[in-house]
Design an enzyme around this catalytic site. Structure first.
Site, mmCIF file in Angstrom:
data_model
loop_
_atom_site.group_PDB
_atom_site.id
_atom_site.type_symbol
_atom_site.label_atom_id
_atom_site.label_comp_id
_atom_site.label_asym_id
_atom_site.label_seq_id
_atom_site.Cartn_x
_atom_site.Cartn_y
_atom_site.Cartn_z
ATOM 1 N N ARG A 182 0.820 -1.220 0.000
ATOM 2 C CA ARG A 182 0.000 0.000 0.000
ATOM 3 C C ARG A 182 0.849 1.264 0.000
ATOM 4 O O ARG A 182 0.428 2.304 -0.491
ATOM 5 C CB ARG A 182 -0.953 -0.022 1.208
ATOM 6 C CG ARG A 182 -2.041 1.071 1.178
ATOM 7 C CD ARG A 182 -3.085 0.805 2.258
ATOM 8 N NE ARG A 182 -4.190 1.749 2.252
ATOM 9 C CZ ARG A 182 -4.313 2.787 3.084
ATOM 10 N NH1 ARG A 182 -3.381 3.005 4.002
ATOM 11 N NH2 ARG A 182 -5.344 3.595 3.014
ATOM 12 N N LEU A 241 -7.509 7.550 -0.968
ATOM 13 C CA LEU A 241 -7.572 6.092 -0.924
ATOM 14 C C LEU A 241 -8.239 5.737 0.395
ATOM 15 O O LEU A 241 -7.828 6.199 1.457
ATOM 16 C CB LEU A 241 -6.141 5.543 -0.988
ATOM 17 C CG LEU A 241 -5.911 4.058 -0.753
ATOM 18 C CD1 LEU A 241 -6.824 3.194 -1.605
ATOM 19 C CD2 LEU A 241 -4.460 3.719 -1.058
ATOM 20 N N SER A 242 -9.276 4.912 0.322
ATOM 21 C CA SER A 242 -10.032 4.533 1.528
ATOM 22 C C SER A 242 -9.143 3.839 2.557
ATOM 23 O O SER A 242 -8.114 3.265 2.216
ATOM 24 C CB SER A 242 -11.148 3.555 1.168
ATOM 25 O OG SER A 242 -12.013 4.100 0.233
ATOM 26 N N GLN A 243 -9.616 3.843 3.794
ATOM 27 C CA GLN A 243 -8.889 3.105 4.832
ATOM 28 C C GLN A 243 -8.947 1.602 4.505
ATOM 29 O O GLN A 243 -9.905 1.122 3.898
ATOM 30 C CB GLN A 243 -9.493 3.393 6.200
ATOM 31 C CG GLN A 243 -10.897 2.860 6.372
ATOM 32 C CD GLN A 243 -11.489 3.156 7.727
ATOM 33 O OE1 GLN A 243 -12.418 3.943 7.838
ATOM 34 N NE2 GLN A 243 -10.946 2.532 8.763
ATOM 35 N N PHE A 251 -17.195 8.737 1.173
ATOM 36 C CA PHE A 251 -16.403 8.659 -0.060
ATOM 37 C C PHE A 251 -16.383 10.014 -0.754
ATOM 38 O O PHE A 251 -17.275 10.833 -0.539
ATOM 39 C CB PHE A 251 -17.017 7.622 -1.020
ATOM 40 C CG PHE A 251 -16.559 6.216 -0.761
ATOM 41 C CD1 PHE A 251 -15.502 5.675 -1.467
ATOM 42 C CD2 PHE A 251 -17.176 5.435 0.198
ATOM 43 C CE1 PHE A 251 -15.060 4.386 -1.231
ATOM 44 C CE2 PHE A 251 -16.746 4.145 0.453
ATOM 45 C CZ PHE A 251 -15.688 3.621 -0.263
#
Ligand code: SAH
Length: 222
Positions: free
Chosen positions: A43, A69-71, A213
């Protein structure tokens, strides 16, 4: 011990990654396949370099151009929900962004199709996935709100930006036999993460949880 190999442990120790995986388990992620892919996907290569030391924290991180970028928990949750109906061959992602979600999906499904509307992100993620030798992700620069009609039907569709309503085209591009759509829907701010499953012309809707989001936007940004 540290390892600079991009395919391996990367700049972060195995222990740091294991801690993230334990946290995801504690939050209810059960799929061993999903947990293993999150553990092995580098990541730190997908986020801004200055923040790469935080890449294995369970937190959303900026990827430039006002996008995030999402968790890892949300990536894991969406991936697990997408795969919960059984093996998927063809998956469409709307919102390639950094390419991380596509990289996570790539070993779990046969083929990933991913659409991004910001040219610079499209190009950067394409280069990175190539560097990582990920070959089953096909990418396109376009407004993904209309899906990718020449490639339909999809066994799964995952949308990583939030519209205020589900785009009809995405429903139509789902496989009639148990096609699954994971999509955050709602106003800017908080949305519901929905799982839609299709059987013929019947669409079943479940709310998975509340999420945040970036918005799904129209048009292409060159
Ligand atoms: N899945 C991404 C998350 C990126 S954030 C990752 O793993 O990094 C959401 C992304 O959706 C942004 O890159 C944004 O530009 C993109 N996006 C927003 N609206 C879009 C649209 N209509 N079509 C395609 N991509 C869109």
């Amino acid at each position: 011990m540290r390892d600079v190999d991009i395919h391996g442990i990367g700049m972060t120790s195995r222990r740091t990654r294991d801690r993230l995986i334990q946290r995801l388990k504690d939050q209810g992620i059960k799929s061993p396949e999903v947990l293993e892919v999150i553990r092995t996907t580098p990541r730190h290569l997908f986020v801004d370099e200055a923040l790469s030391h935080r890449a294995y924290e369970d937190t959303a991180l900026p990827i430039g151009f006002g996008q995030t970028l999402s968790q890892p928990y949300i990536v894991a949750r969406m991936t697990e929900a997408l795969l919960a109906g059984g093996t998927l061959e063809r998956v469409l992602e709307i919102g390639t962004g950094s390419g991380y979600q596509a990289a996570v999906l790539s070993p779990l499904v046969k083929k990933v199709y991913s659409v991004e509307r910001i040219k610079a992100l499209h190009e950067r993620s394409r280069k990175l996935l190539r560097t990582l030798s990920i070959r089953n992700v096909q990418q396109k620069l376009n407004d993904g709100g209309s899906g990718w009609s020449v490639m339909e039907p999809f066994d799964g569709i995952i949308v990583t930006a939030a519209p205020d309503q589900i785009p009809e085209e995405l429903l139509q591009q789902l496989s009639e036999d148990n096609g699954r759509l994971i999509i955050p829907v709602g106003d800017r701010g908080v949305q519901d993460l929905l799982l839609i499953t299709r059987q013929g012309d019947t669409f079943k809707r479940e709310i998975l949880e509340a999420v945040r989001f970036v918005p799904l936007l129209d048009g292409v940004q060159k």
